[in-house]
Design an enzyme around this catalytic site. Sequence first.
Site, short mmCIF file in Angstrom:
data_model
loop_
_atom_site.label_atom_id
_atom_site.label_comp_id
_atom_site.label_asym_id
_atom_site.label_seq_id
_atom_site.Cartn_x
_atom_site.Cartn_y
_atom_site.Cartn_z
N LYS A 228 4.11 -0.72 12.14
CA LYS A 228 4.70 -0.35 10.85
C LYS A 228 6.19 -0.12 11.08
CE LYS A 228 3.51 2.43 6.80
NZ LYS A 228 3.36 1.42 5.79
N ARG B 179 -0.69 6.44 14.28
CA ARG B 179 -0.14 5.10 14.03
C ARG B 179 1.37 5.10 14.24
NH1 ARG B 179 -1.48 2.22 8.40
NH2 ARG B 179 0.01 3.76 7.65
N GLU C 258 -3.33 -9.78 3.73
CA GLU C 258 -3.19 -8.54 2.97
C GLU C 258 -2.18 -8.76 1.85
OE1 GLU C 258 -1.56 -5.46 5.50
OE2 GLU C 258 -0.09 -6.82 6.36
N1 PXG Z 1 -0.47 -3.28 4.46
C1 PXG Z 1 0.86 -3.11 4.45
C2 PXG Z 1 1.72 -4.24 4.80
C3 PXG Z 1 1.40 -1.86 4.12
O1 PXG Z 1 2.72 -1.70 4.13
C4 PXG Z 1 -0.85 -1.02 3.80
C5 PXG Z 1 -1.32 -2.28 4.15
C6 PXG Z 1 -1.83 0.08 3.53
O2 PXG Z 1 -1.85 1.00 4.61
P1 PXG Z 1 -2.22 2.53 4.41
O3 PXG Z 1 -2.22 3.09 5.78
O4 PXG Z 1 -1.17 3.12 3.53
O5 PXG Z 1 -3.57 2.56 3.79
C7 PXG Z 1 0.53 -0.80 3.75
C8 PXG Z 1 1.06 0.52 3.28
C9 PXG Z 1 3.88 2.77 -0.74
C10 PXG Z 1 4.16 2.06 0.51
O6 PXG Z 1 4.85 3.30 -1.32
C11 PXG Z 1 3.12 1.71 1.35
C12 PXG Z 1 3.40 1.04 2.51
C13 PXG Z 1 4.70 0.69 2.80
C14 PXG Z 1 5.70 1.05 1.95
C15 PXG Z 1 5.46 1.75 0.80
O7 PXG Z 1 2.72 2.78 -1.15
N2 PXG Z 1 2.46 0.65 3.43
#
Ligand code: PXG
Length: 299
Positions: free
Chosen positions: A153, A54, A186
């Site tokens: 991201k 990713r 989301e």
């Molecule tokens: N949606 C968004 C907008 C995100 O930023 C997820 C879904 C979940 O994705 P993953 O791949 O983690 O299952 C995210 C996750 C944290 C943190 O500290 C997480 C994210 C960004 C910043 C901090 O948990 N992204």
Amino acid sequence: MSAQRVVYVDGEFYPKGEAKVSVFDHGFLYGDGVFEGIRAYSGRIFRLEEHLERLYASAKAILLQIPLSPAEMAEVVCESCRRNGLRDAYIRLVVSRGRGDLGLDPRKCAAPTIVCIADGIALYPEELYERGLTIMTVPTRRNGIENLSPNIKSLNYLNNILGKIEANQAGYAEVLMLNDQGFVVECTSDNIFLVKGRSLLTPPPWVGILKGITRAVVMELGREAGLDVREAVLTRMDVWSADECFLTGTGAEAIPVVACDGRTIGSGRPGPVTVDMIRRFRDLCHREGVPIDGRERAG
Ligand code: PXG
């Protein structure tokens, strides 16, 4: 403990307080860059390959050439855990456009900046997993896919931060965001799932979500559990009338939601499918992953 932490910046490890990037870095000046949030459990990096895939896909989308190969980047992640003596960790990998001048033009940035921070984990309190979260919909809409796609991201998280500020002001830990058509997408840093009977539903990528790695794992686990797992366009009405709801993300893992916009979801307590998914997820992430200690233990 955290005083001894070291942080990787462009090929070197520095004590936490001395790890620095330039004020001319376009990651700082413009949010021009990409990142990943990764977890290690019991000495193994969970879904490292997917996170790197990713990261490189996000970099490609913004025409940023990462100077390390995915294998070299995997080694940076593992080495960051080893140097900090961490077996359970939250790892933040950041690649920015690098140091440039005050103009926007990325061609002025000679080389990307690469940072890897490995730290302890700040989790939601366990009590919230037992009682469930209460969420609300916020007025700020998620970025549209034709503008700054949530599938990238990127370091520009202002859209999510505005949602988070609205959450803070209203006293909620996490909030639901809609797209510009009013469909459920989301939360500020988590994906959303609904349970209706034996169906497990989550919005499709094209409505404007980040394709979460935890989301993909939960979809696999749902199928293993015999659920009818489907991507579906969802409205707030679907959330309010669901039997169960939960959120997924690297930080949160899977966490129940028991009310949204003042409407109780299902029984108002974490439901059986949600509890089963949390258990299956926790089981898996302690079993699978790339060993921090390297290849000699990988086989
Ligand atoms: N949606 C968004 C907008 C995100 O930023 C997820 C879904 C979940 O994705 P993953 O791949 O983690 O299952 C995210 C996750 C944290 C943190 O500290 C997480 C994210 C960004 C910043 C901090 O948990 N992204």
